[in-house]
Design a protein around this motif. Structure first.
Motif, PDB file in Angstrom:
ATOM      1  N   CYS A   5       8.812  42.721   0.347  1.00  9.29           N
ATOM      2  CA  CYS A   5       8.129  42.631   1.647  1.00  9.29           C
ATOM      3  C   CYS A   5       7.248  43.866   1.817  1.00  9.29           C
ATOM      4  O   CYS A   5       7.710  44.993   1.628  1.00  9.29           O
ATOM      5  N   CYS A   8       8.762  45.963   5.171  1.00  9.77           N
ATOM      6  CA  CYS A   8      10.004  46.736   5.162  1.00  9.77           C
ATOM      7  C   CYS A   8      10.485  47.085   3.757  1.00  9.77           C
ATOM      8  O   CYS A   8      11.399  47.888   3.601  1.00  9.77           O
ATOM      9  N   CYS A  17      10.910  37.255   3.850  1.00 12.21           N
ATOM     10  CA  CYS A  17      11.623  38.508   3.635  1.00 12.21           C
ATOM     11  C   CYS A  17      13.094  38.331   3.998  1.00 12.21           C
ATOM     12  O   CYS A  17      13.417  37.796   5.055  1.00 12.21           O
ATOM     13  N   CYS A  20      13.677  41.141   7.177  1.00 14.93           N
ATOM     14  CA  CYS A  20      13.028  41.015   8.490  1.00 14.93           C
ATOM     15  C   CYS A  20      12.502  39.614   8.766  1.00 14.93           C
ATOM     16  O   CYS A  20      12.009  39.348   9.868  1.00 14.93           O
TER      17      CYS A  20
HETATM   18 ZN   LIG Z   1      10.595  42.630   5.474  1.00 11.42          ZN
END
Ligand SMILES: [Zn+2]
Length: 196
Positions: A5, A8, A17, A20
């Protein structure tokens, strides 16, 4: 390689992801927005650094300015490069961390110089020397220096940062007294310059 991702840094699992829940497209947008915000914070820090470095000017102001100049161009170069990678959705976790660390450097260094000077309660030490040259830089830096014979061993001259008024007041050959303070953080800074 497992796709990660952009926002993050967690692993992407089936187009989403795992941490998140963002899709690659959403992560790209958030990542680029964050890069832009941090770049703005960095530019603001660099802008604020200039006056901060002149309130309690370190004796080695020129070295400090060269260091900040190098950080400036490396950070901006990195920002452009990261932005390009984000647009191509290429991994960039490690470099992003380095970039985020560089962003706070002007803020940290500016605060350090202000704390070094403003909390320094020691009495300035007078150094008697004479002016051998002077120069001033126009533009955003607009700072002035008196080049004086050094009182430190292993050095020929000191480039003492002075105000515009002091710059105009002194001439080559003048005997002067440079009042130097040790600095709370051990960074010597120039308190005042007087005629001997
Ligand atoms: Zn993420």
């Amino acid at each position: 390689m497992i796709p990660r991702c952009l926002d993050c840094g967690a692993e992407m699992d089936g187009g989403q992801c795992a941490a998140c829940g963002l899709t690659p497209a959403a992560a790209e947008i958030l990542c680029r927005r964050r890069l832009l915000r941090r770049t703005a914070a960095f530019l603001l820090g660099a802008l604020a650094f200039m006056p901060a470095s002149h309130w309690y000017p370190p004796l080695e102001l020129d070295s400090v300015l060269i260091f900040i100049g190098v950080v400036f161009f490396v950070t901006l170069g990195l920002a452009v490069w990261l932005e390009r990678r984000a647009r191509r959705r290429e991994p960039m976790e490690a470099l992003k961390r380095i970039f985020f660390a560089l962003v706070i450097v002007p803020w940290l260094l500016g605060s350090l110089l202000v704390i070094n000077g403003s909390f320094d309660t020691q009495k300035p030490e007078a150094r008697v020397t004479s002016v051998v040259g002077k120069f001033s830089m126009p533009g955003v830096l607009h700072s002035s220096r008196l080049v004086v014979i050094s009182w430190r061993s292993g050095r020929r001259v000191e480039r003492v940062p002075v105000s515009r008024a002091d710059f105009d007041r002194f001439r080559r050959g003048d005997a002067i007294e440079v009042q130097v303070q040790e600095g709370l953080a051990g960074i010597p800074w120039v308190y005042a310059v007087r005629r001997r």
